[in-house]
Structure formats: C-alpha cells, structure tokens
Design a protein around this motif. Structure first.
Motif, short mmCIF file in Angstrom:
data_model
loop_
_atom_site.label_atom_id
_atom_site.label_comp_id
_atom_site.label_asym_id
_atom_site.label_seq_id
_atom_site.Cartn_x
_atom_site.Cartn_y
_atom_site.Cartn_z
N GLU A 193 0.83 -1.20 0.00
CA GLU A 193 0.00 0.00 0.00
C GLU A 193 0.87 1.26 0.00
O GLU A 193 0.62 2.20 -0.75
CB GLU A 193 -0.92 -0.01 1.22
N GLN A 194 1.90 1.27 0.82
CA GLN A 194 2.81 2.40 0.90
C GLN A 194 3.50 2.65 -0.45
O GLN A 194 3.67 3.79 -0.87
CB GLN A 194 3.86 2.14 1.99
N LEU A 195 3.91 1.58 -1.11
CA LEU A 195 4.63 1.70 -2.38
C LEU A 195 3.69 1.79 -3.59
O LEU A 195 4.16 1.97 -4.71
CB LEU A 195 5.56 0.49 -2.57
N GLU A 196 2.40 1.62 -3.34
CA GLU A 196 1.37 1.64 -4.39
C GLU A 196 1.63 0.54 -5.43
O GLU A 196 1.63 0.77 -6.64
CB GLU A 196 1.30 3.01 -5.06
N VAL A 197 1.86 -0.66 -4.92
CA VAL A 197 2.04 -1.84 -5.76
C VAL A 197 1.20 -2.97 -5.16
O VAL A 197 0.67 -2.84 -4.06
CB VAL A 197 3.53 -2.29 -5.84
N SER A 198 1.11 -4.07 -5.89
CA SER A 198 0.39 -5.23 -5.35
C SER A 198 1.33 -6.03 -4.44
O SER A 198 2.56 -5.93 -4.56
CB SER A 198 -0.11 -6.12 -6.49
N ARG A 199 0.73 -6.80 -3.56
CA ARG A 199 1.55 -7.68 -2.71
C ARG A 199 2.35 -8.64 -3.56
O ARG A 199 3.49 -8.97 -3.26
CB ARG A 199 0.65 -8.49 -1.76
N GLY A 200 1.74 -9.10 -4.64
CA GLY A 200 2.41 -10.03 -5.55
C GLY A 200 3.70 -9.46 -6.11
O GLY A 200 4.67 -10.20 -6.34
N THR A 201 3.72 -8.16 -6.33
CA THR A 201 4.94 -7.51 -6.82
C THR A 201 6.06 -7.69 -5.81
O THR A 201 7.21 -7.97 -6.19
CB THR A 201 4.69 -6.01 -7.08
N LEU A 202 5.76 -7.53 -4.54
CA LEU A 202 6.79 -7.69 -3.50
C LEU A 202 7.29 -9.12 -3.44
O LEU A 202 8.48 -9.37 -3.22
CB LEU A 202 6.24 -7.25 -2.14
N TYR A 203 6.37 -10.09 -3.65
CA TYR A 203 6.76 -11.50 -3.60
C TYR A 203 7.67 -11.89 -4.76
O TYR A 203 8.31 -12.94 -4.72
CB TYR A 203 5.54 -12.40 -3.53
N LYS A 204 7.74 -11.05 -5.80
CA LYS A 204 8.67 -11.31 -6.89
C LYS A 204 10.11 -11.10 -6.43
O LYS A 204 11.03 -11.67 -6.99
CB LYS A 204 8.39 -10.38 -8.08
N TYR A 205 10.28 -10.27 -5.39
CA TYR A 205 11.61 -9.94 -4.89
C TYR A 205 11.96 -10.71 -3.61
O TYR A 205 13.12 -11.04 -3.39
CB TYR A 205 11.72 -8.43 -4.61
N TYR A 206 10.97 -10.94 -2.76
CA TYR A 206 11.20 -11.58 -1.46
C TYR A 206 10.11 -12.60 -1.18
O TYR A 206 8.93 -12.34 -1.41
CB TYR A 206 11.21 -10.53 -0.33
N GLU A 207 10.53 -13.74 -0.64
CA GLU A 207 9.57 -14.80 -0.31
C GLU A 207 8.76 -14.47 0.93
O GLU A 207 7.63 -14.93 1.07
CB GLU A 207 10.29 -16.13 -0.10
N ASN A 208 9.34 -13.68 1.84
CA ASN A 208 8.65 -13.36 3.09
C ASN A 208 9.24 -12.08 3.68
O ASN A 208 10.28 -11.59 3.24
CB ASN A 208 8.75 -14.53 4.08
N LYS A 209 8.57 -11.59 4.70
CA LYS A 209 9.02 -10.33 5.31
C LYS A 209 10.36 -10.48 6.01
O LYS A 209 11.13 -9.52 6.09
CB LYS A 209 7.95 -9.76 6.24
N GLU A 210 10.68 -11.66 6.49
CA GLU A 210 11.94 -11.88 7.17
C GLU A 210 13.13 -11.66 6.22
O GLU A 210 14.14 -11.06 6.60
CB GLU A 210 12.00 -13.28 7.79
N GLU A 211 12.99 -12.14 4.99
CA GLU A 211 14.06 -11.92 4.01
C GLU A 211 14.21 -10.43 3.70
O GLU A 211 15.32 -9.90 3.64
CB GLU A 211 13.78 -12.70 2.73
N LEU A 212 13.08 -9.77 3.50
CA LEU A 212 13.11 -8.33 3.21
C LEU A 212 13.72 -7.55 4.37
O LEU A 212 14.61 -6.72 4.17
CB LEU A 212 11.69 -7.81 2.92
N ILE A 213 13.24 -7.80 5.57
CA ILE A 213 13.70 -7.04 6.73
C ILE A 213 15.19 -7.27 6.98
O ILE A 213 15.93 -6.33 7.26
CB ILE A 213 12.85 -7.35 7.97
N THR A 214 15.65 -8.50 6.87
CA THR A 214 17.07 -8.74 7.09
C THR A 214 17.92 -8.11 5.98
O THR A 214 19.00 -7.60 6.25
CB THR A 214 17.39 -10.25 7.24
#
Length: 190
Positions: free
Chosen positions: A35-56
């Motif tokens: 929502e913050q980035l104005e993209v779909s959740r699916g877009t984020l999953y193209k880069y990271y499998e989960n929030k733990e990978e993104l956050i680290t």
C-alpha cells in the motif's frame, strides 16, 4: 487493486523502515508495504519470499551504511574528537537502536536467506562492537575515561542517550550538546 509500478531498492528500504518504525516488527506486513509503495503484494513477492528476508536485507543495508560512517572514527586522532563524531553519528541515526531491537525478533528459521542475512548482521554487529571498543580503549589510554569502568557499561550509556525522550522539545543541537556535557562532566556541581 494497486497499479503496477516500479520502485528502487532505496524506495523499498525507505518504505520498509517507515513501516517498521510505525507498526513494529510483528504488525509489519507485505500488505502495508505494498500500500505504501502503491504496488500489489504479488509484486513484492517477486523480490522476497517473506518479510523476514526483506527485513534482514534492509537491516544489512542500514548496518553497512552505519558501519561505513562509523569506520571514519579512525580519522579523528583525539578521544574528544572521536567522542563528538560518535555522538553526532548516533543522533543522526537515532532510529538504528529500535531497528536493531526489532532485528532480534526476526525468526530466521523461516528461510535460508533470512538465516544467512542474520549471520551477516551478527558479523557486522561484532565489527561495530570492535570499533567501539577501540574508541573506549582510546579514551582510557588518554585518561579521559575511568579505567575501572566496564567497556560495555560505557557503550551502553552512550548508546542509550538517543532513547531519552525530549518532552520539552529542546532544539536537537542543544539537546545533543547537553547530553554530551552531562556525559563528559556529570550533572553534579562539585
């Protein structure tokens, strides 16, 4: 549905930082981030499998930036110069304390990437501690710090100053100067 939009790594990490600081680790989700980035959740999953990978990944980015600046402490010869440099750096990056605390909550068993990132974060924390230990040892060698005080106690006091609430809304530069003065000279008149 959110529109398709590209974003840079810096935009992703800035939004991640804002989300973590606003919602905390447990409440941070890909939905909020999307929502913050104005993209779909699916877009984020193209880069990271989960929030733990993104956050680290984000925390590695932040820690590397912080360490890059912290290493410059060696460019200052005297303990007083190093002390001023360190305080300015700490207050410039005052959220890093909160983020490090959140990093300790991350369940790295969720993915190999998050686990590897956590190991690298631990290595970077050790490097940070070694640099800061050198700073403390320099202060003791120059007779600026009491040799009987434990390094970890001195570092803890210095780093916890960013958590002191400024309820009176004293201008930041005056606030930092006052904290430095209290640490350097104490708060008692004698």
């Amino acid at each position: 549905m959110a529109r398709v939009r590209k974003f840079t790594t810096e935009e992703l990490f800035q939004a991640t930082k804002q989300g973590l600081l606003q919602f905390g680790y447990d409440s941070f989700t890909f939905s909020l981030l999307a929502e913050q980035l104005e993209v779909s959740r699916g877009t984020l999953y193209k880069y990271y499998e989960n929030k733990e990978e993104l956050i680290t990944d984000y925390m590695l980015f932040e820690m590397n930036l912080f360490l890059q600046e912290l290493r410059e402490i060696h460019h200052h010869d005297s303990f007083d110069e190093q002390f001023d440099f360190l305080f300015d750096l700490i207050f410039k990056n005052e959220e890093i304390h909160q983020l490090i605390a959140m990093g300790n909550q991350i369940n790295t068993n969720i993915s190999n990437k998050a686990n590897e990132n956590k190991k690298e974060l631990d290595r970077l924390h050790l490097e940070m501690y070694q640099i800061l230990s050198g700073f403390i040892q320099n202060g003791k060698k120059e007779g600026q710090l009491k040799s009987e005080l434990q390094d970890s106690l001195l570092l803890g006091i210095i780093f916890q100053t960013v958590a002191i609430p400024n309820h009176s809304r004293i201008p930041k530069d005056q606030w930092v100067r006052s904290i430095k003065d209290i640490i350097r000279h104490g708060m008692f008149i004698n």
